[in-house]
Write a protein that holds these residues in place. Structure first.
Motif, PDB file in Angstrom:
ATOM      1  N   TYR A 108       7.169  -7.008  -8.727  1.00  0.00           N
ATOM      2  CA  TYR A 108       8.555  -6.856  -8.498  1.00  0.00           C
ATOM      3  C   TYR A 108       9.386  -7.641  -9.071  1.00  0.00           C
ATOM      4  O   TYR A 108       8.815  -9.594  -8.782  1.00  0.00           O
ATOM      5  CB  TYR A 108       8.644  -6.888  -6.813  1.00  0.00           C
ATOM      6  CG  TYR A 108       9.924  -6.693  -6.548  1.00  0.00           C
ATOM      7  CD1 TYR A 108      10.200  -4.890  -6.687  1.00  0.00           C
ATOM      8  CD2 TYR A 108      10.638  -7.370  -5.482  1.00  0.00           C
ATOM      9  CE1 TYR A 108      11.429  -4.817  -6.084  1.00  0.00           C
ATOM     10  CE2 TYR A 108      11.322  -5.860  -4.839  1.00  0.00           C
ATOM     11  CZ  TYR A 108      12.210  -5.063  -5.038  1.00  0.00           C
ATOM     12  OH  TYR A 108      13.222  -5.135  -4.685  1.00  0.00           O
TER      13      TYR A 108
ATOM     14  N   ARG B 276       1.152  13.765  -6.542  1.00  0.00           N
ATOM     15  CA  ARG B 276       2.434  11.989  -7.004  1.00  0.00           C
ATOM     16  C   ARG B 276       3.218  11.981  -5.915  1.00  0.00           C
ATOM     17  O   ARG B 276       4.520  11.100  -6.484  1.00  0.00           O
ATOM     18  CB  ARG B 276       3.836  13.138  -7.677  1.00  0.00           C
ATOM     19  CG  ARG B 276       2.967  13.384 -10.114  1.00  0.00           C
ATOM     20  CD  ARG B 276       2.509  12.267 -10.202  1.00  0.00           C
ATOM     21  NE  ARG B 276       1.435  12.821 -11.356  1.00  0.00           N
ATOM     22  CZ  ARG B 276       0.792  11.504 -11.911  1.00  0.00           C
ATOM     23  NH1 ARG B 276       0.790  10.223 -11.332  1.00  0.00           N
ATOM     24  NH2 ARG B 276       0.256  12.036 -13.165  1.00  0.00           N
TER      25      ARG B 276
ATOM     26  N   ARG C  39       1.288  -5.054 -11.261  1.00  0.00           N
ATOM     27  CA  ARG C  39       2.686  -4.921 -11.333  1.00  0.00           C
ATOM     28  C   ARG C  39       3.880  -5.958 -10.239  1.00  0.00           C
ATOM     29  O   ARG C  39       4.038  -5.587  -9.301  1.00  0.00           O
ATOM     30  CB  ARG C  39       3.017  -3.555 -10.811  1.00  0.00           C
ATOM     31  CG  ARG C  39       3.868  -2.833 -10.912  1.00  0.00           C
ATOM     32  CD  ARG C  39       3.788  -1.468 -10.209  1.00  0.00           C
ATOM     33  NE  ARG C  39       3.517  -0.691 -11.064  1.00  0.00           N
ATOM     34  CZ  ARG C  39       3.216   0.431 -12.430  1.00  0.00           C
ATOM     35  NH1 ARG C  39       4.451   0.174 -12.306  1.00  0.00           N
ATOM     36  NH2 ARG C  39       2.275   1.538 -12.782  1.00  0.00           N
TER      37      ARG C  39
ATOM     38  N   HIS D 245       7.497  -2.040   4.435  1.00  0.00           N
ATOM     39  CA  HIS D 245       8.700  -3.131   4.887  1.00  0.00           C
ATOM     40  C   HIS D 245       8.556  -3.138   6.651  1.00  0.00           C
ATOM     41  O   HIS D 245       9.171  -3.558   7.358  1.00  0.00           O
ATOM     42  CB  HIS D 245       9.956  -1.707   5.035  1.00  0.00           C
ATOM     43  CG  HIS D 245      10.343  -1.944   3.238  1.00  0.00           C
ATOM     44  ND1 HIS D 245       9.411  -0.460   2.474  1.00  0.00           N
ATOM     45  CD2 HIS D 245      10.994  -2.605   3.043  1.00  0.00           C
ATOM     46  CE1 HIS D 245       9.588  -0.757   0.914  1.00  0.00           C
ATOM     47  NE2 HIS D 245      10.319  -2.315   0.630  1.00  0.00           N
TER      48      HIS D 245
ATOM     49  N   SER E 206       8.220  -3.212 -12.193  1.00  0.00           N
ATOM     50  CA  SER E 206       8.750  -2.609 -11.364  1.00  0.00           C
ATOM     51  C   SER E 206      10.040  -3.026 -11.547  1.00  0.00           C
ATOM     52  O   SER E 206      10.103  -4.556 -10.770  1.00  0.00           O
ATOM     53  CB  SER E 206       7.266  -3.755 -10.170  1.00  0.00           C
ATOM     54  OG  SER E 206       8.127  -3.340  -9.003  1.00  0.00           O
TER      55      SER E 206
HETATM   56  C1  3CP Z   1      -6.673   5.203 -12.617  1.00  0.00           C
HETATM   57  N1  3CP Z   1      -7.303   6.217 -13.269  1.00  0.00           N
HETATM   58  C2  3CP Z   1      -8.424   6.628 -13.425  1.00  0.00           C
HETATM   59  C3  3CP Z   1      -9.472   5.729 -12.804  1.00  0.00           C
HETATM   60  N2  3CP Z   1      -7.674   4.854 -12.372  1.00  0.00           N
HETATM   61  N3  3CP Z   1      -8.989   7.330 -14.049  1.00  0.00           N
HETATM   62  C4  3CP Z   1     -10.513   7.519 -14.272  1.00  0.00           C
HETATM   63  N4  3CP Z   1     -10.853   6.257 -13.627  1.00  0.00           N
HETATM   64  C5  3CP Z   1      -9.969   5.725 -12.563  1.00  0.00           C
HETATM   65  N5  3CP Z   1     -10.979   4.589 -12.087  1.00  0.00           N
HETATM   66  C6  3CP Z   1      -6.335   6.829 -14.021  1.00  0.00           C
HETATM   67  C7  3CP Z   1      -4.767   7.591 -12.927  1.00  0.00           C
HETATM   68  O1  3CP Z   1      -5.545   8.835 -12.790  1.00  0.00           O
HETATM   69  C8  3CP Z   1      -3.840   7.481 -13.704  1.00  0.00           C
HETATM   70  O2  3CP Z   1      -3.657   8.984 -14.456  1.00  0.00           O
HETATM   71  C9  3CP Z   1      -3.987   6.372 -14.588  1.00  0.00           C
HETATM   72  O3  3CP Z   1      -4.836   6.118 -14.698  1.00  0.00           O
HETATM   73  C10 3CP Z   1      -2.750   5.356 -13.835  1.00  0.00           C
HETATM   74  O4  3CP Z   1      -3.779   5.109 -12.343  1.00  0.00           O
HETATM   75  P1  3CP Z   1      -2.877   4.933 -11.139  1.00  0.00           P
HETATM   76  O5  3CP Z   1      -4.370   4.675 -10.131  1.00  0.00           O
HETATM   77  O6  3CP Z   1      -1.276   5.663 -11.613  1.00  0.00           O
HETATM   78  O7  3CP Z   1      -2.431   3.351 -11.133  1.00  0.00           O
HETATM   79  P2  3CP Z   1      -0.179   4.014 -11.103  1.00  0.00           P
HETATM   80  O8  3CP Z   1      -0.131   3.802 -12.798  1.00  0.00           O
HETATM   81  O9  3CP Z   1       0.115   2.252 -12.006  1.00  0.00           O
HETATM   82  O10 3CP Z   1       0.013   3.331 -10.382  1.00  0.00           O
HETATM   83  C11 3CP Z   1      -0.109   3.206  -8.771  1.00  0.00           C
HETATM   84  C12 3CP Z   1       0.545   4.161  -7.929  1.00  0.00           C
HETATM   85  C13 3CP Z   1       2.047   3.753  -8.494  1.00  0.00           C
HETATM   86  C14 3CP Z   1       0.197   5.621  -8.159  1.00  0.00           C
HETATM   87  C15 3CP Z   1       0.653   3.486  -6.475  1.00  0.00           C
HETATM   88  O11 3CP Z   1       2.727   4.577  -7.090  1.00  0.00           O
HETATM   89  C16 3CP Z   1       3.045   3.089  -8.196  1.00  0.00           C
HETATM   90  O12 3CP Z   1       2.610   2.368  -9.340  1.00  0.00           O
HETATM   91  N6  3CP Z   1       3.263   2.324  -7.897  1.00  0.00           N
HETATM   92  C17 3CP Z   1       3.927   1.243  -7.494  1.00  0.00           C
HETATM   93  C18 3CP Z   1       4.512   0.925  -6.852  1.00  0.00           C
HETATM   94  C19 3CP Z   1       5.600  -0.649  -6.836  1.00  0.00           C
HETATM   95  O13 3CP Z   1       6.318  -0.939  -7.718  1.00  0.00           O
HETATM   96  N7  3CP Z   1       6.858  -0.517  -5.941  1.00  0.00           N
HETATM   97  C20 3CP Z   1       7.139  -1.523  -5.233  1.00  0.00           C
HETATM   98  C21 3CP Z   1       7.434  -1.887  -4.225  1.00  0.00           C
HETATM   99  P3  3CP Z   1      -2.493   9.988 -14.431  1.00  0.00           P
HETATM  100  O14 3CP Z   1      -1.278   9.385 -13.620  1.00  0.00           O
HETATM  101  O15 3CP Z   1      -2.602  10.673 -15.271  1.00  0.00           O
HETATM  102  O16 3CP Z   1      -3.378  10.451 -13.041  1.00  0.00           O
HETATM  103  S1  3CP Z   1       8.508  -3.643  -3.946  1.00  0.00           S
HETATM  104  C22 3CP Z   1       9.206  -3.208  -2.855  1.00  0.00           C
HETATM  105  C23 3CP Z   1       9.598  -5.305  -1.913  1.00  0.00           C
HETATM  106  C24 3CP Z   1      10.406  -5.938  -0.843  1.00  0.00           C
HETATM  107  C25 3CP Z   1      11.869  -5.125  -1.089  1.00  0.00           C
HETATM  108  O17 3CP Z   1      11.491  -3.483  -0.552  1.00  0.00           O
HETATM  109  O18 3CP Z   1      12.799  -4.871  -1.039  1.00  0.00           O
END
Ligand code: 3CP
Length: 699
Positions: free
Chosen positions: A64, A258, A62, A219, A89
């Protein structure tokens, strides 16, 4: 209650190790360790959030991304997905973060520079045009103008035919760390926290697959915190969010799974792995202690490789740093990952550097076999004991925060800012003194200069945004918009209704992001606290070095000549709030003999000139990271030349930050005397300033 001042914290606690003290670990180091017998996917999740980890589903790639217009960023999103990314992102520009429409005079210089400009739901629809939001999860880093921006995302998705109940993604919604380090807030902490809880409430009821927070440590690390302080502050903030949601009678087992997390991953290779393992345990214990079930207690993590660890010098080295940091995140069991582009200490990424950053993850994910093993470090004598040490160290920090009144009081008293700032000063002193190695910066330097960097010329973007806002206003019912905005203002006043639901109605009626923000500003005005720095720490850490003393003597000579310390005004200019650099410079210049004053954030060129002329300053230092240095610094220079007894030649103006070399001449023509890039040591900055003010400006 016993309050611990920053000075009382022992230096060995402040300074986490660059090198481990113990070099051999054996079975005996595992004795007494808890948590070793639990499998991955089971609380307390030491060994990973999911049982099968990457063998079941690899981490989400993902990146940014965001620059210029919605259309341009939409193209970049599609390109990234076609090249192997598995999630999106969004990086918004600074005006959007702070709730200014692109037509606002305070926004113009920064529209589209460090992210995408979004003024309305129509821009948001263009941003996601042709992207299937049922398949692709979207993360949005938004905290300040979170209500209108999230509302625009949700309404755009509905108008594009998606059911918000099916949307997958994440909104950062972590306002506390904004007040502590990142500085993109709009309102004061209390109303901001109400907004944050409204969002958790609305999403848990209406968009149950959407992560309502990304509680961020990243951060803190960027601002200077070492891993266990980063973790402690993140968890301390998370506990406040839990308290607030529970006080709203939200069911822990409905909303808590969540709440996701976001950590930075720097060059401290082993500690970063241990930090992620420790984080899951500490969070799981906290949630279970509050009555949460195992699902609620599962910490899910996004990681970003460290921006601060990137050097402007020999930037290709940054590819190597990023790869190593990415491996820590993966070994630590991250769910989602952003890898920085190698040129980010110079500018926003080019297409080439963005592709290399993405490929770094693809190579790790598909060529190395790294996804075949669940928690490969599990059981390692060293890693398990280091994980426990980080747990212990984090708990000590949490106790210290409690002893200082808890997060909110420690924030209000400035204690948290001071702690982070002091760790930043320690690190900077160690780099400047060559105690902490930084290849190409303090060792093995070369004079290689990269040429291919991306610059955003935002004139066309501003024109387009203006046209879009005009078109939006022509087709809407102003009466309808006014009613919706008034209702939002009233709801802020009464405090009883969910503000996200109401903002969605205003956005649907085609109110702009700026108009929604202004409706709330009527009740909750813009917040602008003072910024401070610590004197006498950086200097003490450099006091044995001859170069430091040589320059200190030069500053002292100026002081003797004028019978007072040379007064310097230091500021950030515009809407960028990243203040680690300017605070470090302020502390360093103060310790070397200047009388340094740091202004509040978000000042305009007019504000800065007024402040500068009000007092007897002999120099003005401006820190710029947002790419708008030419426009904003030139404005300051022009105003000083027009209003006071300065010419371009004697203007005592200095600039630091991310400044492409090709802009040097433009800045110098405007009157800037020296440009300091990341990695410049304090005595060089001080020497240049003294040399310039005494010779060119006849101070
Ligand atoms: C994943 N899943 C699994 C498995 N792995 N199920 C079974 N077995 C596994 N091994 C399932 C999960 O339960 C979930 O389903 C789905 O697959 C997706 O997996 P996930 O782990 O939730 O992954 P994802 O969707 O990518 O989400 C990751 C998190 C999310 C949870 C961390 O919050 C996220 O994407 N965060 C990104 C934050 C971001 O991009 N921030 C940018 C900051 P369910 O959902 O049904 O449970 S940039 C800042 C830059 C600096 C600035 O500030 O200036």
């Amino acid at each position: 209650m016993r309050t611990t001042t920053v000075g009382q914290i022992k230096s060995e606690f402040m300074k986490e190790q660059y090198r481990n003290q113990q070099s051999l670990f054996t079975q005996s180091d595992l004795s007494g360790l808890e948590n070793l017998d639990y499998k991955p996917g089971a609380a307390p999740y030491l060994r990973g959030a999911y049982e099968s980890m990457y063998t079941g589903k690899p981490w989400t790639i993902r990146q940014y991304t965001g620059f210029g217009s919605a259309e341009e960023t939409n193209r970049a999103f599609k390109k990234s997905l076609s090249e192997g990314a598995s999630g999106l992102s969004v990086a918004f520009d600074l005006p959007t973060h702070l709730g200014f429409d692109s037509t606002d005079s305070r926004a113009i210089a920064e529209v589209g520079k460090t992210g995408v400009a979004i003024d309305s739901v129509d821009d948001m629809k263009r941003l996601f045009e042709g992207i299937n939001l049922n398949d692709v999860s979207v993360s949005m880093t938004m905290n300040g103008a979170i209500l209108p921006v999230l509302a625009a995302f949700l309404v755009a998705a509905q108008e594009n035919g998606f059911n918000i109940g099916d949307l997958k993604g994440t909104i950062q919604n972590d306002i506390l760390k904004e007040f502590m380090v990142r500085n993109t807030w709009i309102h004061a902490p209390t109303p901001s926290l109400k907004i944050s809880t409204d969002i958790i409430e609305y999403l848990s009821h209406n968009a149950p697959s959407f992560n309502s927070q990304s509680i961020s440590g990243y951060h803190f690390q960027e601002a200077g915190a070492e891993p266990s302080l980063e973790l402690a502050l993140t968890l301390a903030n998370a506990k406040i969010y839990l308290d607030n949601a529970q006080a709203r009678n939200l069911d822990l087992n409905t909303f808590c799974h969540r709440l996701s997390f976001f950590f930075g991953v720097g060059m401290n290779f082993f500690d970063e792995i241990a930090k992620l393992r420790a984080a899951r345990v500490l969070w799981s214990n906290e949630v279970i202690q509050r009555g949460g079930n195992a699902k609620a207690a599962r910490m899910k993590i996004h990681c970003q490789t460290s921006g601060w660890s990137l050097a402007e010098q020999e930037p290709h080295n940054n590819l190597i740093r990023t790869t190593i940091e990415a491996m820590s995140a993966i070994f630590g069991g991250t769910q989602s990952l952003h890898t920085n582009a190698f040129d980010e200490a110079l500018s926003i990424p080019t297409e080439e550097s963005a592709r290399l950053a993405l490929n770094t993850q693809l190579i790790l994910q598909e060529e190395t076999g790294i996804t075949d093993i669940v928690d490969p470090w599990g059981g390692s004598y060293f890693m398990e004991s280091r994980t426990q040490q980080i747990i212990n160290q984090t708990q000590q920090w949490l106790t210290l925060i409690e002893n200082n009144g808890g997060v909110i009081k420690a924030l209000e008293s400035g204690w948290i800012h001071q702690i982070i700032h002091q760790q930043a000063l320690q690190t900077q002193a160690d780099i400047d003194a060559n105690r902490k190695p930084f290849i190409g910066v303090n060792r093995y330097q070369s004079d290689y200069k990269p040429t291919n960097i991306r610059k955003i010329d935002n004139k066309a973007i501003i024109q387009n945004q203006q046209k879009s806002i005009e078109a939006l206003k022509l087709k809407r019912s102003d009466k309808h918009v006014t009613l919706a905005l008034n209702e939002l203002t009233q709801a802020a006043q009464s405090g009883t209704r969910n503000l996200l639901a109401l903002t969605m109605e205003a956005i649907r009626a085609r109110a702009t992001i700026g108009e929604c923000t202004n409706a709330l500003l009527k009740v909750w005005p813009r917040y602008n606290p003072t910024v401070s720095f610590s004197a006498n720490q950086y200097g003490d850490l450099r006091s044995n070095e001859s170069e430091w003393h040589r320059v200190k003597k030069k500053v002292s000579a100026v002081r003797k000549h004028h019978s007072k310390k040379p007064k310097i005004l230091l500021c950030k200019l515009g809407l960028d709030g990243h203040d680690r650099g300017i605070k470090t410079v302020a502390a360093g210049l103060s310790d070397i003999g200047f009388d340094a004053t740091l202004t509040p954030l978000f000042l305009t060129p007019e504000d800065i000139v007024e402040l500068f002329l009000k007092d007897n300053y002999c120099a003005l230092g401006i820190s710029m990271l947002s790419g708008s240095h030419v426009e904003l610094v030139s404005k300051v220079a022009n105003k000083l030349v027009a209003n006071a007894s300065f010419t371009r030649d004697n203007l005592p103006l200095f600039v630091g930050g991310i400044i492409p070399h090709e802009d040097d001449q433009l800045l110098k023509d405007a009157g800037v005397k020296s440009i300091f890039r990341p990695g410049t040591v304090i005595e060089v900055i001080a020497d240049q300033i003294v040399m310039n003010i005494t010779t060119l400006t006849n101070y």
